[in-house]
Design an enzyme around this catalytic site. Structure first.
Site, PDB file in Angstrom:
ATOM      1  N   HIS A  49     -10.096  76.276   4.891  1.00 10.50           N
ATOM      2  CA  HIS A  49     -11.004  75.443   5.688  1.00 10.50           C
ATOM      3  C   HIS A  49     -11.675  74.462   4.737  1.00 10.50           C
ATOM      4  O   HIS A  49     -11.974  74.822   3.587  1.00 10.50           O
ATOM      5  CB  HIS A  49     -12.128  76.283   6.324  1.00 10.50           C
ATOM      6  CG  HIS A  49     -11.801  76.924   7.635  1.00 10.50           C
ATOM      7  ND1 HIS A  49     -12.306  78.159   7.995  1.00 10.50           N
ATOM      8  CD2 HIS A  49     -11.069  76.494   8.687  1.00 10.50           C
ATOM      9  CE1 HIS A  49     -11.884  78.466   9.215  1.00 10.50           C
ATOM     10  NE2 HIS A  49     -11.137  77.468   9.657  1.00 10.50           N
TER      11      HIS A  49
ATOM     12  N   CYS B 224     -20.014  79.273   6.493  1.00 10.12           N
ATOM     13  CA  CYS B 224     -19.186  79.735   7.619  1.00 10.12           C
ATOM     14  C   CYS B 224     -20.050  80.383   8.706  1.00 10.12           C
ATOM     15  O   CYS B 224     -19.713  80.343   9.881  1.00 10.12           O
ATOM     16  CB  CYS B 224     -18.174  80.782   7.169  1.00 10.12           C
ATOM     17  SG  CYS B 224     -16.970  80.210   5.996  1.00 10.12           S
TER      18      CYS B 224
HETATM   19  N1  ARG Z   1     -11.717  85.267   8.896  1.00  5.34           N
HETATM   20  C1  ARG Z   1     -12.116  83.953   9.325  1.00  5.34           C
HETATM   21  C2  ARG Z   1     -10.881  83.085   9.505  1.00  5.34           C
HETATM   22  O1  ARG Z   1      -9.971  83.211   8.755  1.00  5.34           O
HETATM   23  C3  ARG Z   1     -13.066  83.339   8.346  1.00  5.34           C
HETATM   24  C4  ARG Z   1     -13.617  82.032   8.795  1.00  5.34           C
HETATM   25  C5  ARG Z   1     -14.549  81.422   7.813  1.00  5.34           C
HETATM   26  N2  ARG Z   1     -15.194  80.296   8.342  1.00  5.34           N
HETATM   27  C6  ARG Z   1     -15.301  79.097   7.752  1.00  5.34           C
HETATM   28  N3  ARG Z   1     -16.023  78.190   8.338  1.00  5.34           N
HETATM   29  N4  ARG Z   1     -14.661  78.824   6.654  1.00  5.34           N
HETATM   30  O2  ARG Z   1     -10.803  82.282  10.395  1.00  5.34           O
END
Ligand code: ARG
Length: 276
Positions: free
Chosen positions: A172, A266
């Site tokens: 991300h 996150c």
């Molecule tokens: N386990 C989640 C996923 O893989 C973690 C998300 C983390 N969020 C972020 N905004 N980076 O989607």
């Protein structure tokens, strides 16, 4: 080097989701190991500390009700993108997280947001969109589709700059880059394609460039209001450089949530209402 800190922090409104049902039951990024086991009580305590820190820094925090069976819902940043009070909804890349899109949109509608958009294209909200003063930085490569960048640009009426992520650990945009202010960023160049590194250099020639060590503890998954930086306690080198620039750094222990690949940012969706 990054511009010295602005005079006053900006009071913000955040959306968070308590990790009542947090777990690592599937693996959709390299941080997740369903066999490793998580301590949910500890995750909740760490999340509460993060929420209380946001409040102590003068920000407002709203909470969306967690849904049983959605263990990643704690990562509220993925729940949408709010700019000028308009809500561009999320459409998750994985089947496991798909129900979160409507759950978050439902919260927005009930909270009184009248301009909401159900997206046609896959996008994971503020996880892959970072709103700056002049542009919205947006990533593709692992989750969000480039077509969603255009969809967001049309709906929000703000220019969107597409960036390519290339390292699966930084799946991300908010794992590799954060906004220090509306016009300055910190990022780890190794997470981006050569072309995107050039774009970032052209747009932010004085950005703070983080090291791989900073990035590998999710140090860039930080929340900055222009003055205070809330970030992973382990990112000590990055913290030192931010302090030298005049920022006040607030280290947070979020290692339990990091088992799912998430950190402070996150867990924190910025509600950019019309006036922010
Ligand atoms: N386990 C989640 C996923 O893989 C973690 C998300 C983390 N969020 C972020 N905004 N980076 O989607």
């Amino acid at each position: 080097m990054a511009r010295p800190v602005g005079s006053a922090p900006v009071a913000r409104h955040y959306l968070m989701c308590r990790p009542t049902y947090f777990a690592v039951e599937y693996a959709i990024n390299p941080w997740m190991d369903p066999d490793a086991g998580v301590d949910r009580t500890r995750a909740i305590r760490q999340w509460e500390e993060l929420r209380d820190l946001h409040l102590s820094l003068g920000h407002r925090v709203s909470e969306v009700a967690p849904v049983e069976g959605l263990p990643d819902m704690v990562f509220a940043a993925n729940g949408g993108l709010v700019v000028d009070g308009r809500v561009y909804g999320a459409r998750f890349a994985s089947a496991e997280r798909t129900p979160e899109g409507p759950a978050y949109l439902d919260w927005f509608r009930k909270a009184g947001y009248t301009e909401t958009r159900e997206p046609k294209h896959v996008n994971e909200g503020e996880g892959d969109f970072i709103t700056m003063d002049d542009v919205i930085l947006a990533a593709t490569g692992f989750r969000t589709e480039a077509a969603a960048h255009q969809e967001a640009e049309r709906f929000l009426g703000r220019p969107v700059v597409t960036l390519q992520l290339t390292d699966p650990r930084f799946y991300h945009l908010d794992t590799a880059l954060f906004a220090l202010s509306g016009e300055q960023i910190a990022y780890y160049p190794g997470a981006f394609s050569a072309g995107s590194r050039r774009v970032l250099r052209a747009l932010y020639p004085d950005a703070l460039l983080a090291t791989e060590e900073d990035a590998a503890v999710l140090g860039l998954n930080a929340v900055c209001d222009g003055h205070d930086v809330v970030m992973a306690a382990e990112a000590t080198a990055l913290a030192g450089r931010l302090r030298a620039l005049g920022y006040t750094v607030h280290p947070v222990e979020l290692d339990e949530l990091r088992k799912a690949g998430g950190g402070a940012k996150c867990c924190t969706l910025v509600l950019r209402d019309a006036s922010v």
